[in-house]
Design a protein around this motif. Structure first.
Motif, PDB file in Angstrom:
ATOM      1  N   GLY A 132       0.833  -1.198   0.000  1.00 53.87           N
ATOM      2  CA  GLY A 132       0.000   0.000   0.000  1.00 53.87           C
ATOM      3  C   GLY A 132       0.862   1.241   0.000  1.00 53.87           C
ATOM      4  O   GLY A 132       1.724   1.416   0.863  1.00 53.87           O
ATOM      5  N   ILE A 133       0.625   2.109  -0.969  1.00 56.18           N
ATOM      6  CA  ILE A 133       1.404   3.339  -1.143  1.00 56.18           C
ATOM      7  C   ILE A 133       0.454   4.525  -1.097  1.00 56.18           C
ATOM      8  O   ILE A 133      -0.627   4.478  -1.688  1.00 56.18           O
ATOM      9  CB  ILE A 133       2.116   3.345  -2.516  1.00 56.18           C
ATOM     10  N   GLN A 134       0.872   5.590  -0.442  1.00 55.97           N
ATOM     11  CA  GLN A 134       0.107   6.830  -0.480  1.00 55.97           C
ATOM     12  C   GLN A 134       0.924   7.867  -1.234  1.00 55.97           C
ATOM     13  O   GLN A 134       2.072   8.150  -0.869  1.00 55.97           O
ATOM     14  CB  GLN A 134      -0.226   7.337   0.914  1.00 55.97           C
ATOM     15  N   LYS A 135       0.312   8.408  -2.299  1.00 57.32           N
ATOM     16  CA  LYS A 135       1.000   9.386  -3.137  1.00 57.32           C
ATOM     17  C   LYS A 135      -0.012  10.419  -3.595  1.00 57.32           C
ATOM     18  O   LYS A 135      -1.084  10.060  -4.115  1.00 57.32           O
ATOM     19  CB  LYS A 135       1.632   8.682  -4.343  1.00 57.32           C
ATOM     20  N   VAL A 143       1.169  -4.326  -6.820  1.00 54.58           N
ATOM     21  CA  VAL A 143       1.163  -5.786  -6.747  1.00 54.58           C
ATOM     22  C   VAL A 143       2.408  -6.336  -7.435  1.00 54.58           C
ATOM     23  O   VAL A 143       2.755  -5.939  -8.542  1.00 54.58           O
ATOM     24  CB  VAL A 143      -0.119  -6.355  -7.404  1.00 54.58           C
ATOM     25  N   PHE A 144       3.044  -7.281  -6.730  1.00 54.58           N
ATOM     26  CA  PHE A 144       4.230  -7.959  -7.247  1.00 54.58           C
ATOM     27  C   PHE A 144       3.939  -9.450  -7.325  1.00 54.58           C
ATOM     28  O   PHE A 144       3.166  -9.988  -6.527  1.00 54.58           O
ATOM     29  CB  PHE A 144       5.427  -7.742  -6.310  1.00 54.58           C
ATOM     30  N   ASP A 145       4.578 -10.134  -8.271  1.00 53.35           N
ATOM     31  CA  ASP A 145       4.410 -11.586  -8.355  1.00 53.35           C
ATOM     32  C   ASP A 145       5.230 -12.257  -7.249  1.00 53.35           C
ATOM     33  O   ASP A 145       5.913 -11.595  -6.475  1.00 53.35           O
ATOM     34  CB  ASP A 145       4.756 -12.112  -9.751  1.00 53.35           C
ATOM     35  N   LYS A 146       5.192 -13.578  -7.203  1.00 49.29           N
ATOM     36  CA  LYS A 146       5.840 -14.301  -6.101  1.00 49.29           C
ATOM     37  C   LYS A 146       7.355 -14.121  -6.072  1.00 49.29           C
ATOM     38  O   LYS A 146       7.987 -14.304  -5.047  1.00 49.29           O
ATOM     39  CB  LYS A 146       5.484 -15.792  -6.144  1.00 49.29           C
ATOM     40  N   ASN A 147       7.943 -13.738  -7.207  1.00 47.43           N
ATOM     41  CA  ASN A 147       9.388 -13.507  -7.271  1.00 47.43           C
ATOM     42  C   ASN A 147       9.755 -12.044  -7.043  1.00 47.43           C
ATOM     43  O   ASN A 147      10.926 -11.697  -7.078  1.00 47.43           O
ATOM     44  CB  ASN A 147       9.934 -13.968  -8.616  1.00 47.43           C
ATOM     45  N   GLY A 148       8.741 -11.195  -6.859  1.00 50.20           N
ATOM     46  CA  GLY A 148       9.013  -9.782  -6.631  1.00 50.20           C
ATOM     47  C   GLY A 148       8.977  -8.935  -7.888  1.00 50.20           C
ATOM     48  O   GLY A 148       9.262  -7.751  -7.850  1.00 50.20           O
ATOM     49  N   GLY A 149       8.586  -9.546  -8.998  1.00 52.73           N
ATOM     50  CA  GLY A 149       8.471  -8.787 -10.249  1.00 52.73           C
ATOM     51  C   GLY A 149       7.235  -7.894 -10.218  1.00 52.73           C
ATOM     52  O   GLY A 149       6.176  -8.313  -9.752  1.00 52.73           O
ATOM     53  N   PHE A 150       7.372  -6.662 -10.706  1.00 51.97           N
ATOM     54  CA  PHE A 150       6.263  -5.718 -10.719  1.00 51.97           C
ATOM     55  C   PHE A 150       5.136  -6.263 -11.582  1.00 51.97           C
ATOM     56  O   PHE A 150       5.342  -6.762 -12.675  1.00 51.97           O
ATOM     57  CB  PHE A 150       6.743  -4.369 -11.275  1.00 51.97           C
ATOM     58  N   ASP A 151       3.890  -6.171 -11.076  1.00 49.28           N
ATOM     59  CA  ASP A 151       2.742  -6.689 -11.805  1.00 49.28           C
ATOM     60  C   ASP A 151       1.784  -5.559 -12.209  1.00 49.28           C
ATOM     61  O   ASP A 151       1.530  -5.350 -13.382  1.00 49.28           O
ATOM     62  CB  ASP A 151       2.018  -7.738 -10.944  1.00 49.28           C
ATOM     63  N   VAL A 152       1.237  -4.831 -11.220  1.00 46.20           N
ATOM     64  CA  VAL A 152       0.226  -3.829 -11.534  1.00 46.20           C
ATOM     65  C   VAL A 152       0.071  -2.853 -10.365  1.00 46.20           C
ATOM     66  O   VAL A 152       0.434  -3.166  -9.234  1.00 46.20           O
ATOM     67  CB  VAL A 152      -1.131  -4.513 -11.836  1.00 46.20           C
ATOM     68  N   ILE A 153      -0.465  -1.655 -10.669  1.00 44.23           N
ATOM     69  CA  ILE A 153      -0.832  -0.682  -9.649  1.00 44.23           C
ATOM     70  C   ILE A 153      -2.349  -0.524  -9.673  1.00 44.23           C
ATOM     71  O   ILE A 153      -2.942  -0.323 -10.735  1.00 44.23           O
ATOM     72  CB  ILE A 153      -0.170   0.694  -9.901  1.00 44.23           C
ATOM     73  N   ILE A 154      -2.970  -0.633  -8.515  1.00 41.94           N
ATOM     74  CA  ILE A 154      -4.422  -0.522  -8.396  1.00 41.94           C
ATOM     75  C   ILE A 154      -4.748   0.678  -7.516  1.00 41.94           C
ATOM     76  O   ILE A 154      -4.282   0.752  -6.380  1.00 41.94           O
ATOM     77  CB  ILE A 154      -5.025  -1.787  -7.766  1.00 41.94           C
ATOM     78  N   GLU A 155      -5.541   1.619  -8.046  1.00 38.27           N
ATOM     79  CA  GLU A 155      -5.953   2.774  -7.244  1.00 38.27           C
ATOM     80  C   GLU A 155      -7.102   2.354  -6.337  1.00 38.27           C
ATOM     81  O   GLU A 155      -8.045   1.699  -6.771  1.00 38.27           O
ATOM     82  CB  GLU A 155      -6.399   3.918  -8.143  1.00 38.27           C
ATOM     83  N   LYS A 156      -7.008   2.717  -5.066  1.00 38.13           N
ATOM     84  CA  LYS A 156      -8.043   2.388  -4.076  1.00 38.13           C
ATOM     85  C   LYS A 156      -8.866   3.626  -3.787  1.00 38.13           C
ATOM     86  O   LYS A 156      -8.381   4.742  -3.858  1.00 38.13           O
ATOM     87  CB  LYS A 156      -7.416   1.894  -2.763  1.00 38.13           C
ATOM     88  N   ASP A 157     -10.111   3.392  -3.410  1.00 37.63           N
ATOM     89  CA  ASP A 157     -10.979   4.510  -3.034  1.00 37.63           C
ATOM     90  C   ASP A 157     -10.696   4.966  -1.639  1.00 37.63           C
ATOM     91  O   ASP A 157     -10.325   4.287  -0.777  1.00 37.63           O
ATOM     92  CB  ASP A 157     -12.455   4.088  -3.119  1.00 37.63           C
TER      93      ASP A 157
END
Length: 157
Positions: A132-135, A143-157
């Motif tokens: 969780g990031i606040q910017k 979200v990162f995969d099991k190896n730590g590879g970048f997967d996606v950024i999801i904006e939360k309400d």
């Protein structure tokens, strides 16, 4: 007669107000199958249940059990209405993220922006890591995969 109609109108209105539906994140009591499965998997834990609608048309119900695994660690178990575990999320310290994910986060975000981190295992036994990031006054899950590879950024309400 007018008084009777007025009383019936007020009575009917009060029933309608009480039937406003279940809002997301409202504390609920899940079906017995869901409670039974939770108690079997996490004996002695006391959850706070909420209801979420998911799916393409928000047509699927999920029951979320938020609970503490110990006094400092939060967990979330998500079930469908039949009591099938759909996902499990466990709060972890930043140091337990895969090294590749830690490197990405340190390079792209100040440490103060990182608010939480968790490991998530879904019903297909797929492991991901959510941070969780606040910017700019907005909250995001990276979200990162099991190896730590970048997967996606999801904006939360």
């Amino acid at each position: 007669m007018k008084k009777i109609l007025l009383m019936i109108t007020f009575l009917y209105s009060s029933f309608l107000i009480g039937q406003s539906g279940v809002s997301p994140d409202k504390v609920v009591t899940p079906p017995e199958k869901v409670v039974f499965t939770f108690q079997k998997e996490y004996p002695g834990k006391v959850p706070v249940w909420t209801l979420k609608y998911v799916g393409d048309d928000d047509d699927e119900i999920r029951y979320e059990a938020k609970f503490k695994t110990d006094k400092n660690t939060n967990a979330l178990a998500i079930y469908d209405n039949l009591g099938v575990l759909k996902a499990f999320e466990l709060q972890i310290p930043f140091s337990q993220l895969p090294q590749k994910a830690q490197t990405y986060l340190k390079k792209n975000y100040p440490a103060s922006a990182i608010k939480e981190s968790a490991v998530v295992v879904d019903d297909k036994n797929k492991t991901t890591y959510e941070v969780g990031i606040q910017k700019n006054a907005k909250f995001y899950d990276i979200v990162f995969d099991k190896n730590g590879g970048f997967d996606v950024i999801i904006e939360k309400d």
